[in-house]
Write a protein that holds these residues in place. Structure first.
Motif, PDB file in Angstrom:
ATOM      1  N   UNK A   1     -32.520   1.980 -33.637  1.00  0.00           N
ATOM      2  CA  UNK A   1     -32.860   0.900 -32.729  1.00  0.00           C
ATOM      3  C   UNK A   1     -32.212  -0.384 -33.230  1.00  0.00           C
ATOM      4  N   UNK A   2     -32.170  -1.386 -32.367  1.00  0.00           N
ATOM      5  CA  UNK A   2     -31.518  -2.654 -32.699  1.00  0.00           C
ATOM      6  C   UNK A   2     -32.531  -3.772 -32.469  1.00  0.00           C
ATOM      7  N   UNK A   3     -33.270  -4.181 -33.517  1.00  0.00           N
ATOM      8  CA  UNK A   3     -34.285  -5.226 -33.334  1.00  0.00           C
ATOM      9  C   UNK A   3     -33.700  -6.548 -32.842  1.00  0.00           C
ATOM     10  N   UNK A   4     -32.442  -6.830 -33.179  1.00  0.00           N
ATOM     11  CA  UNK A   4     -31.756  -8.011 -32.688  1.00  0.00           C
ATOM     12  C   UNK A   4     -30.948  -7.583 -31.461  1.00  0.00           C
ATOM     13  N   UNK A   5     -31.443  -7.906 -30.263  1.00  0.00           N
ATOM     14  CA  UNK A   5     -30.882  -7.336 -29.044  1.00  0.00           C
ATOM     15  C   UNK A   5     -29.416  -7.693 -28.848  1.00  0.00           C
ATOM     16  N   UNK A   6     -29.051  -8.916 -29.194  1.00  0.00           N
ATOM     17  CA  UNK A   6     -27.664  -9.340 -29.060  1.00  0.00           C
ATOM     18  C   UNK A   6     -27.134  -9.711 -30.434  1.00  0.00           C
TER      19      UNK A   6
END
Length: 540
Positions: A438-443
């Motif tokens: 997953x990518x907790x920092x969306x951008x």
């Protein structure tokens, strides 16, 4: 005598095997998929320990490429026969499912620093082997037996067979000498001889919160073995609020003045979910031999947080900041890497820098470039400076808080598909068996395509993780991304079923190049700075 707070080997240091030779004490602990294999610490006072050697350091002794998470080197046993040191270890190639592919080996050396011999392959019938040197000169190999037919109880007991050191193999009959108690999962055997008795110490109950040390004895090495009046001489299983949990898998040692101590595996859970963010650690307990000829743990069977030892601990050393630099051809002994006996393919040190060669993904079981040290405090800061020029999203390198492929946090320098460099936070969902990313920092945060980047993280109480960064020329670190759940980097979230995750949290640097072009990332230094925090209830 000074009181010392447990554990004596904090952070990922499980399955201790202890030995005294003269005035020197040694503890060997498991390293699982981390290379080189087996940690051996040395002490003169049982309170202060220094890592002196990792003996399994070449391909002929250990090649763990392809070993799954929490496989590799299990439960070493370190002994001395009056002439040589002997080390018994298991390289586990598979642990999940019906079968255990657990290969057992023996190496030896004239001194603890080595040179350590080529291994004798012994068997693959079970794990946690040990070697007992009887007073008549004979050597005995002891290990648990795995029987895939016995469902659900596949732990079949403790086997004994003679080892011939000249032939380098087991000889004579093999016998199952102890089936274990009703607690089950009997493993981790060690044999001792005292006053005409053979004593057998084992671990039972699995390596979780039901763990225990079981003791039994016999007048004949072949048994039958009677169980201790307490059955389990050490355990926290009936005391969920004890400071030291998961107590088990032990070994005993006598001091020159006749005292006896038990070292054992333990864990210190945090959060209401009881997560051991420092993994399984090594603690010590004072023992005594009673008039009935049995060994008892002082104030036991529940392990004590504070123990009387011959010397006080050097707390200044424990709390000191560690700033690592990278001299040519040298990597500080605190660091390890994963699985491969060919480290030259994944990193080098030169010109004061650590250079990682981008290889497979951060979750690979074969060849990933990740160099890290153990987390040994509930609260700490870490930082590094990276020089890396990725060309697209398949190249990334940076700072990671890492447990295994199923649970990690990773602040990475990467690039967008258009070539614009950016910072990303990557994490694992800790799901089994997938380990979803997953990518907790969306951008991603765009950064200049040239220049070094300072990367940092802080963990407090084993609960909260915050990443930071600063561009070249900037002095102040800036927060990046949300506060993350640091407790995920723990045994309890290791992506496996119960009793399936065995290592501990690391912090370090990593590099991947999924394009297969071996892009390189260089790191100027690495800092590990312990921090004191009001939530660290059981901190040393």
């Amino acid at each position: 005598m000074p009181q010392v707070r447990n554990p004596i080997l904090p952070g990922f240091n499980p399955d201790p095997s202890i030995l005294r030779v003269g005035d020197d004490y040694y503890i060997a602990t498991s390293t699982f998929e981390w290379y080189p294999g087996v940690q051996i610490h040395h002490s003169r006072d049982l309170a202060n320990w220094d890592l002196v050697v990792r003996p399994l350091n070449r391909k002929s002794q250990l090649d763990m490429r392809g070993d799954p998470d929490s496989c590799g080197v299990w439960a070493p046993c370190l002994t001395h026969d009056g002439d040589r040191f002997w080390l018994v270890y298991t390289d586990v190639k598979r642990k999940d499912g019906a079968f255990k592919d657990a290969h057992n080996y023996i190496v030896s050396a004239p001194a603890i620093e080595g040179p350590w011999s080529e291994p004798f392959y012994i068997n693959s019938s079970g794990f946690d082997p040990s070697l007992f040197h009887d007073d008549d000169g004979r050597k005995w190999f002891v290990n648990m037996l795995w029987d895939h037919r016995r469902r659900p109880q596949v732990f079949a007991g403790i086997a004994l067979q003679e080892f011939d050191p000249k032939a380098g193999k087991l000889v004579g009959p093999r016998k199952n000498i102890f089936p274990g108690t009703e607690l089950g999962l009997v493993e981790g055997p060690h044999l001792y001889k005292r006053n005409g008795w053979y004593y057998l110490l084992t671990a039972e109950g699995g390596t979780g919160y039901e763990h225990a040390v079981t003791f039994c004895r016999s007048r004949d090495i072949w048994g039958p073995y009677e169980t201790h009046p307490q059955k389990h001489i050490l355990s926290s299983k009936d005391h969920p609020h004890a400071a030291l949990q998961r107590a088990g898998h032990g070994d005993i040692v006598d001091t020159p003045d006749g005292k006896t101590y038990l070292v054992h595996l333990t864990g210190r859970p945090v959060t209401q979910l009881r997560r051991c963010v420092l993994g399984r650690e090594t603690a010590i307990q004072e023992c005594y031999w009673a008039d009935d000829g049995w060994l008892y743990v002082k104030n036991g069977p529940v392990p004590s947080l504070f123990v009387d030892l011959p010397a006080a601990r050097d707390d200044d050393k424990y709390w000191a900041e560690q700033r690592y630099t990278f001299e040519a051809g040298l990597l500080h002994k605190d660091f390890q890497w994963l699985r491969t006996p060919e480290p030259e393919r994944i990193f080098r040190t030169e010109n004061g820098k650590l250079t990682l060669v981008g290889r497979e993904s951060v979750g690979s079981w074969f060849e990933q470039s990740l160099v890290a040290r153990r987390q040994t405090h509930f609260s700490y800061d870490a930082e590094t400076v990276i020089d890396f020029s990725p060309t697209d999203e398949r190249q990334f390198a940076g700072l990671t808080a890492y447990y295994c492929r199923y649970n990690f946090f990773y602040l990475a320098v990467s690039a967008h598909s258009d070539g614009q460099r950016e910072l990303l936070i990557l994490a694992s969902e800790a799901t089994w068996p997938l380990g979803t990313l997953r990518v907790p920092l969306l951008e991603g945060v765009p950064i200049p395509n040239e220049g070094k980047v300072r990367l940092a993280l802080s963990i407090r109480g084993g609960r909260e993780l915050q990443f930071y960064y600063a561009l070249e020329g900037e002095t102040e670190l800036k927060k990046i991304g949300p506060v993350l759940d640091a407790s995920i980097v723990s045994d309890e979230c290791g992506g496996h079923q119960q009793h399936g995750s065995f290592t501990g949290a690391f912090v370090g640097v990593a590099a991947s190049d999924l394009n297969g072009t071996a892009a390189e990332a260089s790191f100027d230094y690495f800092v590990y700075r312990p921090a004191k925090h009001e939530s660290d209830r059981y901190e040393i």
